[in-house]
Design an enzyme around this catalytic site. Structure first.
Site, PDB file in Angstrom:
ATOM      1  N   ASP A 176       0.861  -1.192   0.000  1.00  0.00           N
ATOM      2  CA  ASP A 176       0.000   0.000   0.000  1.00  0.00           C
ATOM      3  C   ASP A 176       0.893   1.236   0.000  1.00  0.00           C
ATOM      4  OD1 ASP A 176      -2.664   1.361   0.380  1.00  0.00           O
ATOM      5  OD2 ASP A 176      -1.629   2.060   2.187  1.00  0.00           O
ATOM      6  N   GLU A 196      -1.704  -1.260  -5.825  1.00  0.00           N
ATOM      7  CA  GLU A 196      -2.959  -0.618  -6.199  1.00  0.00           C
ATOM      8  C   GLU A 196      -2.748   0.200  -7.463  1.00  0.00           C
ATOM      9  OE1 GLU A 196      -6.546   1.901  -4.032  1.00  0.00           O
ATOM     10  OE2 GLU A 196      -4.555   1.770  -3.112  1.00  0.00           O
ATOM     11  N   CYS A 222     -12.785  -4.407   6.142  1.00  0.00           N
ATOM     12  CA  CYS A 222     -12.149  -5.124   7.254  1.00  0.00           C
ATOM     13  C   CYS A 222     -11.495  -6.390   6.709  1.00  0.00           C
ATOM     14  CB  CYS A 222     -13.184  -5.481   8.321  1.00  0.00           C
ATOM     15  SG  CYS A 222     -12.502  -6.477   9.688  1.00  0.00           S
ATOM     16  N   CYS A 280     -13.227  -9.700   8.839  1.00  0.00           N
ATOM     17  CA  CYS A 280     -14.583 -10.203   8.618  1.00  0.00           C
ATOM     18  C   CYS A 280     -15.174  -9.785   7.278  1.00  0.00           C
ATOM     19  CB  CYS A 280     -15.505  -9.735   9.747  1.00  0.00           C
ATOM     20  SG  CYS A 280     -15.820  -7.939   9.748  1.00  0.00           S
ATOM     21  N   CYS A 302     -13.356  -2.297  13.883  1.00  0.00           N
ATOM     22  CA  CYS A 302     -14.500  -2.882  13.173  1.00  0.00           C
ATOM     23  C   CYS A 302     -15.537  -3.391  14.174  1.00  0.00           C
ATOM     24  CB  CYS A 302     -14.022  -4.012  12.272  1.00  0.00           C
ATOM     25  SG  CYS A 302     -15.355  -4.819  11.327  1.00  0.00           S
ATOM     26  N   CYS A 331     -16.591  -6.232  14.389  1.00  0.00           N
ATOM     27  CA  CYS A 331     -16.199  -7.570  14.843  1.00  0.00           C
ATOM     28  C   CYS A 331     -15.193  -7.508  15.991  1.00  0.00           C
ATOM     29  CB  CYS A 331     -15.620  -8.377  13.690  1.00  0.00           C
ATOM     30  SG  CYS A 331     -14.021  -7.769  13.084  1.00  0.00           S
ATOM     31  N   ASP A 357      -3.278   1.592   7.067  1.00  0.00           N
ATOM     32  CA  ASP A 357      -2.411   1.217   5.942  1.00  0.00           C
ATOM     33  C   ASP A 357      -2.141  -0.289   5.919  1.00  0.00           C
ATOM     34  OD1 ASP A 357      -2.312   3.884   5.222  1.00  0.00           O
ATOM     35  OD2 ASP A 357      -0.524   4.283   6.410  1.00  0.00           O
TER      36      ASP A 357
END
Length: 397
Positions: free
Chosen positions: A189, A273, A326, A329, A345, A347, A354
């Protein structure tokens, strides 16, 4: 281990004599003149619904040399002039193939000063390079040796805005071999706070090369702005500014070479990306930082080194919500402002923004390798586009 037959350019700095510098400067000017004249002729012919190919433009060059006005074209080697026509032909090929814009005229002040010589226009013996129309070999600083027993097929001489002279020798490099296949894969990233963040959790600090010289650059630019246009002092001030830019670019390029070489050696699959840097720099607040991070240069280096050593680079679609998803999950958040660096999150998993993005990119890349599709249903991603596999290409360093 297989050998990939790669044409590789070895670039060196050299220090010409006054006579050599004058000869090369004349050659640069003639190359620019021939390129612009050929481009103008082809543009005019196109307006008449005619087309001029390389052979016709080469015949035009012969006719130009016979005129009194352009007789000075005979004073330099004919090979760089012919190569300029070949480059123009390549530019039109890319234009008609919709891979580039229409060719533009070369500027005396802004365009790159360079000339390309083929084997008939130079002599290379015992690491001594002598160009056509020159009596003495170039004084080259051999920072690294050429592949043993190899001779260059093409020599490109150039001068940058800082006044430094470089020679690039294109030859086959048999030392480049495909590395042993591994199962290692990594998601990468790109960012600004940290230059790169890996799916392993490792972060590469952003050196911020431009910031280190920002004060000196601003001072040099202020001095340049006060000089009279066209004066010798303005030319000196411009070179001072160019030297600072060159120093920044050299440090940036060195850092990226070290990082990309390490990544390619350690990993079989590298997932990045597909960023649109051209659009990102339109953000006036972040344009300087984005340009200094050099994400496009990083990707270019990663791709050609991966092609050399038998690795795979996968570019995930730019609309893939790597930061908002996430990695544990699969839940997707509606918003994720840039100032949010960590988030929790539903969860219960707390994410570093990052690192989480890098993990999601890796998952997307593995899905591409497995089935060539997106990772998960993207409930609110713009357009719902999936990850795509990036073809690698061989390029010069």
């Amino acid at each position: 281990m297989t050998t990939s037959h790669v044409k590789r350019a070895f670039k060196y700095r050299f220090y010409p004599t006054d006579a050599q510098a004058a000869e090369l400067s004349r050659t640069f000017g003639c190359v620019r003149k021939v390129y612009n004249m050929a481009l103008a002729a082809r543009t005019e012919a196109w307006a008449r619904q005619e087309r001029i190919n390389y052979n016709q433009s080469s015949a035009m060059l012969t006719a130009w040399k016979k005129t009194e006005e352009l007789a000075y074209l005979n004073e330099v080697s004919s090979v760089p002039l012919q190569q300029a026509l070949r480059h123009l032909q390549g530019a039109f090929t890319h234009f008609f193939g919709k891979r580039a814009r229409y060719p533009r005229f070369k500027s005396r002040k802004k365009s790159r000063k360079s000339a390309e010589y083929t084997t008939s226009a130079f002599r290379f013996r015992d690491n001594r390079l002598t160009l056509a129309k020159m009596q003495e070999p170039l004084n080259i600083r051999w920072s690294r040796p050429l592949p043993e027993g190899m001779s260059p097929s093409t020599v490109t001489v150039s001068q940058d805005a800082a006044g430094r002279w470089f020679v690039s020798l294109l030859c086959d490099d048999p030392s480049i071999k495909h590395l042993p296949t591994t199962n290692a894969a990594i998601g990468i990233d790109a960012g600004l706070d940290h230059l790169l963040t890996f799916s392993t959790g490792e972060k590469i600090a952003n050196p911020r090369h431009e910031r280190r010289d920002r004060v000196a650059l601003a001072k040099a630019q202020r001095r340049l702005a006060k000089k009279t246009k066209g004066s010798a002092n303005r030319a000196k001030a411009r070179r001072r500014v160019a030297k600072i830019h060159a120093r920044i670019a050299d440090r940036r390029r060195d850092t990226l070479h070290k990082i990309t070489t390490r990544l390619v050696r350690e990993n079989q699959t590298l997932v990045i990306e597909d960023l649109t840097v051209r659009n990102m720099v339109k953000n006036r607040k972040l344009a300087r930082a984005i340009s200094d991070a050099a994400s496009s240069q990083f990707r270019s280096m990663l791709e050609y080194k991966a092609a050399w050593y038998g690795r795979e680079v996968i570019a995930v679609d730019r609309w893939f919500p790597s930061s908002k998803l996430c990695s544990t999950c699969g839940a997707l958040r509606d918003k994720m402002p840039l100032n949010v660096r960590t988030w929790t999150c539903d969860c219960g998993t707390t994410h570093d923004r990052d690192v989480n993005a890098a993990k999601n990119l890796l998952a997307a890349g593995r899905a591409v390798t497995a089935c060539g599709a997106g990772v998960r249903p993207q409930r609110s991603s713009p357009g719902g586009q999936s990850a795509t596999k990036q073809e690698t290409s061989r390029r010069e360093p």
